[in-house]
Design a protein around this motif. Structure first.
Motif, PDB file in Angstrom:
ATOM      1  N   VAL A   1      78.135   6.721  47.563  1.00 41.19           N
ATOM      2  CA  VAL A   1      78.168   6.428  46.127  1.00 41.19           C
ATOM      3  C   VAL A   1      79.591   6.106  45.686  1.00 41.19           C
ATOM      4  CG1 VAL A   1      77.613   7.281  43.826  1.00 41.19           C
ATOM      5  CG2 VAL A   1      76.219   7.986  45.788  1.00 41.19           C
TER       6      VAL A   1
ATOM      7  N   GLU B   1      80.762   5.561  42.664  1.00 41.55           N
ATOM      8  CA  GLU B   1      81.182   6.223  41.427  1.00 41.55           C
ATOM      9  C   GLU B   1      81.865   7.559  41.697  1.00 41.55           C
ATOM     10  OE1 GLU B   1      79.345   7.773  37.150  1.00 41.55           O
ATOM     11  OE2 GLU B   1      78.000   7.076  38.730  1.00 41.55           O
TER      12      GLU B   1
ATOM     13  N   ALA C   1      76.175   3.877  41.888  1.00 41.78           N
ATOM     14  CA  ALA C   1      76.043   5.171  41.220  1.00 41.78           C
ATOM     15  C   ALA C   1      74.895   5.970  41.834  1.00 41.78           C
ATOM     16  CB  ALA C   1      75.802   4.957  39.724  1.00 41.78           C
ATOM     17  N   HIS C   2      74.789   7.240  41.402  1.00 42.05           N
ATOM     18  CA  HIS C   2      73.743   8.101  41.942  1.00 42.05           C
ATOM     19  C   HIS C   2      72.353   7.592  41.568  1.00 42.05           C
ATOM     20  CE1 HIS C   2      76.150  11.402  43.652  1.00 42.05           C
ATOM     21  NE2 HIS C   2      77.040  11.021  42.757  1.00 42.05           N
TER      22      HIS C   2
ATOM     23  N   ASP D   1      71.465   4.557  41.548  1.00 41.64           N
ATOM     24  CA  ASP D   1      71.156   3.545  42.568  1.00 41.64           C
ATOM     25  C   ASP D   1      70.766   4.192  43.886  1.00 41.64           C
ATOM     26  OD1 ASP D   1      71.898   1.275  40.882  1.00 41.64           O
ATOM     27  OD2 ASP D   1      73.939   2.026  41.104  1.00 41.64           O
ATOM     28  N   ALA D   2      71.396   5.330  44.204  1.00 49.33           N
ATOM     29  CA  ALA D   2      71.066   6.046  45.439  1.00 49.33           C
ATOM     30  C   ALA D   2      69.621   6.537  45.404  1.00 49.33           C
ATOM     31  CB  ALA D   2      72.017   7.219  45.645  1.00 49.33           C
TER      32      ALA D   2
END
Length: 220
Positions: free
Chosen positions: A130, A132, A167-168, A170-171
């Protein structure tokens, strides 16, 4: 103790205090589903366009060390060089997914199994990373055992550039898209283990690895 029944009693008391029926109505379910459809995720801060650079910067801020590599074939020799810098023997345990790399030719003794107490180095891949926050996301499975990145004092993680997301959110979207559901364990690793419980002094390695080293592989 019937935990399910106890849970239902607690929720029923909460709903009663809110002057709602004891059981959730279909109208409430429909309203919740409608809200989720219209608000798939919350607001996000603006991030730099250069995703890889952001990941490296944030990872280093978490006390993770990062080394860039041109190809996966360079991983074994990079691992050996890193362990030599630490005056550690060139031996480790690793995920089964890393069997095809030329460990023996590089002079590294690797066993593909979960770690035991005496194992000092664990080598893993990652599901994604990630930008971010600089965190690593590890999804457990039969060949990607979570303990490899949690028990040994030194965790070496192989991160393909193509697996870095912004970002999380997206994860988790990637987890849903590629895995369909959450694995038994989804570990988000933000640098070495640490605690500040004793006199507000940060101590590394309190509940896991003393150090995390990322091998950032350009797989474009």
């Amino acid at each position: 103790m019937d935990t399910s029944a106890a849970r239902q009693r607690i929720l029923a008391r909460i709903r009663s205090a809110q002057q709602r029926p004891a059981e959730v109505t279909q109208a409430e379910r429909d309203a919740a589903e409608d809200y989720l459809q219209r608000h798939p995720e919350g607001p996000r801060p603006a991030l730099p366009v250069e995703r890889v650079g952001r990941f490296v910067e944030q990872a280093q801020a978490l006390s993770t060390t990062v080394q860039a590599l041109g190809a996966m074939a360079e991983v074994p020799s990079a691992v050996v060089a890193y362990l030599r810098e630490l005056n550690l023997p060139a031996q480790a345990i690793a995920w089964n997914t890393l069997r095809d790399l030329s460990w023996q030719a590089a002079g590294c003794q690797v066993e593909f199994r979960p770690p035991r107490d005496a194992d000092l180095v664990g080598i893993t891949g990652c599901f994604c990373a990630v930008a971010e926050t600089g965190a690593l996301v590890l999804a457990s499975g039969p060949d990607t055992f979570a303990s490899a990145g949690l028990l040994p004092e030194t965790h070496i993680a192989i991160v393909p550039v193509s697996r870095i997301v912004d970002a999380h959110e997206d994860a988790f979207n990637l987890v849903r898209r590629e895995l369909g559901q959450l694995p038994r364990a989804l570990n988000i690793i933000a640098g070495p283990s640490r605690t500040g419980d004793i006199e507000q002094t940060i101590i590394l390695g309190a509940h896991g690895p003393y150090r995390v080293h990322v091998l950032l592989v350009n797989d474009a």
